[in-house]
Design an enzyme around this catalytic site. Sequence first.
Site, PDB file in Angstrom:
ATOM      1  N   SER B 151       0.473   1.824   1.259  1.00 48.95           N
ATOM      2  CA  SER B 151       0.484   1.510   2.423  1.00 48.95           C
ATOM      3  C   SER B 151       0.344   2.448   3.336  1.00 48.95           C
ATOM      4  CB  SER B 151       1.717   0.151   2.395  1.00 48.95           C
ATOM      5  OG  SER B 151       1.653  -0.481   3.518  1.00 48.95           O
ATOM      6  N   ASP B 227      -2.228 -10.017  -1.361  1.00 52.16           N
ATOM      7  CA  ASP B 227      -0.886  -9.222  -0.252  1.00 52.16           C
ATOM      8  C   ASP B 227      -0.963  -9.784   0.729  1.00 52.16           C
ATOM      9  OD1 ASP B 227      -0.778  -7.071   1.585  1.00 52.16           O
ATOM     10  OD2 ASP B 227      -0.565  -5.616   0.130  1.00 52.16           O
ATOM     11  N   HIS B 260       2.668  -7.193  -2.388  1.00 53.35           N
ATOM     12  CA  HIS B 260       2.486  -6.002  -1.043  1.00 53.35           C
ATOM     13  C   HIS B 260       4.435  -5.143  -1.792  1.00 53.35           C
ATOM     14  CE1 HIS B 260       1.181  -3.238   1.478  1.00 53.35           C
ATOM     15  NE2 HIS B 260       2.454  -2.826   2.377  1.00 53.35           N
TER      16      HIS B 260
END
Lengths: 282, 282
Positions: B151, B227, B260
């Site tokens: 991320s 995600d 995620h």
Amino acid sequence: MNDIELVSANKSFGGWMKRYRHRSQVLHCDMVFGIYLPPQADQGKPLPVLYWLSGLTCTDENFMQKAGAQRLAAELGMVIVAPDTSPRGEGVPDDAEGAYDFGLGAGFYVNATEQPWAQHYRMYDYVVQELPGLIEEHFPVSDQRSISGHSMGGHGALICALKNPGRYRSVSAFAPITNPSDCPWGHKALGQYLGNDRAAWKAWDTCELLAGATERLPLLVDQGESDNFLAEQLKPEALEAAAAAAGHPLTLRRQPGYDHSYYFIASFIDDHLRHHAAALGL
Amino acid sequence: MNDIELVSANKSFGGWMKRYRHRSQVLHCDMVFGIYLPPQADQGKPLPVLYWLSGLTCTDENFMQKAGAQRLAAELGMVIVAPDTSPRGEGVPDDAEGAYDFGLGAGFYVNATEQPWAQHYRMYDYVVQELPGLIEEHFPVSDQRSISGHSMGGHGALICALKNPGRYRSVSAFAPITNPSDCPWGHKALGQYLGNDRAAWKAWDTCELLAGATERLPLLVDQGESDNFLAEQLKPEALEAAAAAAGHPLTLRRQPGYDHSYYFIASFIDDHLRHHAAALGL
């Protein structure tokens, strides 16, 4: 049918890591459990289940997030179920001082007989009966079960297996409290949950149960030699002596340098999964 | 010699998981990092290092506890280093409202130029220069480095590699913020750390850097298709377009059903470790 409510779902190694909430009739509160469903769960054949009992202060999440068990479980086709470590929620009494080793997060996998604990603190009935019933009702699993755990949960796994011949195909433990009748954590917990008559404690103590076990399920136990709780709380030598006296098969592996953490569990979880997989016919 | 102070040590897969605290000259505060030393670290031959940059809200611990990377790192003989995600401590300013996506836990791996951020928020210099210097001074490692992250940390890994040809042997990312100039997280962070002149943002944006990259290090990127941040924040299609326009080698794997979380990272971390191991000659 007993309802279960999905809390979260994360894809993991081709399968699914899920958490569910349900009303426990045994514990008289809402409970959350985690379940890992390997990719084979979509293929119709009922899968065997490994129950994992966690240690003091844990919830259903610690093992699933930190042990790294899903990788091999996905390969083997093994379901893993991790319950919480005590009843929770409004009305559930806790240690008067909020200590980590009694009350919330510290159910010790017994059925309490003393007040104010007896209404909610029945984790033994929950993990042996109610939870497997729910799992076998809602998920594509067989009635082939194994059980493992860590520390307080290692104690839980061992007593659940020893007290229920035929119910589990295999049992193992990481750094279990082997002799709660004779260690500070056990004194505190058994004294309050079961009262001060020590005779009642024997039914919840692995070292005491081994003598009368009617099923000689081999015990696989890993114990770190640098575990801070080794000498005072865990007492693997007591387990060794009790197993020898009873003629009970025990593989006790003392692991040099390892401590009480999930880094220790992660290092050897694959060995335990393979031990259970063999017994479960995977 | 720059001092480092041991915070904790846990044996893990035959090696050691350790955390250290040190005074950062670049960030003007104390910092903690995690390092996994595989068993081969005791054998004298300097080992290569994978740097892992974590995402928003993380510390040095999340990856080490949840990704399950130590198992394969121990087999490969790879050191892994995980820094924190921002400066910390007294005097380090934070987002005015304590938001999770700016300030503490959200350094974005840039060198801030705006006040009040410029004194402490220099995570780029910290992860590219100061931390590797410290690691190579104190541990049995070589100067062979790779970098990866998740991320915000995937963004960090990609820009660190693109801005420093020759410094890393390989790079990969999980669900990276590929185009921070064009997403809400990036707008907020770059706008405050670097000011409102968007020209200054280009030096910290993977999609912008790809055109002028002088080293065409292949990018390995995994992105979960479920995600929650995919469309608004992560924009893998922008990365795909920028890589295609620049003729930069990109392996973008869209993983159906994955989100995620660290369950996603754990599912594919072995592929990334093997990608780096090959580049590092392991």
